[in-house]
Write a protein that holds these residues in place. Sequence first.
Motif: not given
Length: 349
Positions: A214-219, A230-233, A238-240
């Motif tokens: 499932v999609p990952l959101i970086a926090a 960098a997080a998206l790459t 997505a980022v939080q």
Amino acid sequence: MSAPKDSNLFQKLGLKHPLIVAPMAGGPSSVDLVASASAAGALGAMGGAYSNSAAIETFAAQVRQRTDKPCAINLFVPHGIAEVTPDRLERAIEATAVYRRELELASPQLALPYEEDFDTQFETVLRLKPACFSFVFGLLPVDHVREVKKAGIPLIGTATTLDEARALEESGVDAVTLQGFEAGGHRGIFDAKAADSEIGLRDLLAQCVGAIHVPLIAAGGLMTAEDVRAALTAGAQAVQMGTAFLACAEAGTSAPYRKKLLEASERRTRTTRAFSGRFARGIENRFMDEMDRKPEGILPFPAQNKFTRDMRGASTAKGSPDFLSLWSGTGKGELWQGKAADLIERLFD
Ligand SMILES: Cc1cc2nc3c(=O)[nH]c(=O)nc-3n(C[C@H](O)[C@H](O)[C@H](O)COP(=O)(O)O)c2cc1C
């Protein structure tokens, strides 16, 4: 049913930017911050954990008056009633007596309930039907997952390890927020009593990309456009971000907290159980330093959170940061004090 592997939940929500402005319960996530974030094309998120049903409804209605763009609501998953024996309470009272004297507070009376009723909050969320419902501190019970799905609300859980992310995926969430050790505020660790894995965001993302479908959101510790890229790459969809928005014009961050965030150019943070009984990351201050040296005086979560609330209130009233939970991530650099919308534009330049 969880989202198909290649779907992008955030495009489906019609967001201009794959950014969640973190739910920050306890003040910072003001109506203005949530509405401004959503209006600017990110996902604004209400931190509803400490709010009762009426307060959640009022908050959502006020956001709705300012924007018709998607917004999320976030809650804490409960874990049964924390056991507070008379002996433990006595030790907690003793450990904090000096502070209560200094703050001219009466001796505390700790009574149940220690937190808002989750099921009542949850029913309110179902009624309000936000664009997303996110939660932290564990798994949502199976029947609750079923009800959220029936209501058609996308579900986001929070993980601090690959195992937690796997368990969330199996439970049927539509996306997982991966919270690195750098993150400000409470660690989303499922078990409040467990040791912290202390896994940083980069490693956690590397472990989960390919293993979680499932999609990952970086926090955690993300502050700049470069951090976001960098997080998206690295595979996040997505980022939080929380800390980066704490000093924005619209944030509900209290005056002494804001001052501390801005004056500490090298914000020195660490995690502590001192404020709530659960690990959380904040700027080092007197309460954290002294209580960490007397852990026997710290009650289990969420009893400690209720027990220390009067001290935080009095500290804010005095304009002192000494007894405040100054949640902040490890991210460095001066915090943005302008409008949230301008910060969001800069992050996606
Ligand atoms: C002041 C503050 C309050 C927070 N409150 C919540 C909350 O209510 N619910 C939640 O899921 N996460 C909460 N968090 C954690 C954020 O969701 C996110 O993991 C964190 O802000 C990311 O790290 P960063 O602060 O370095 O950007 C909070 C963070 C901060 C700084």
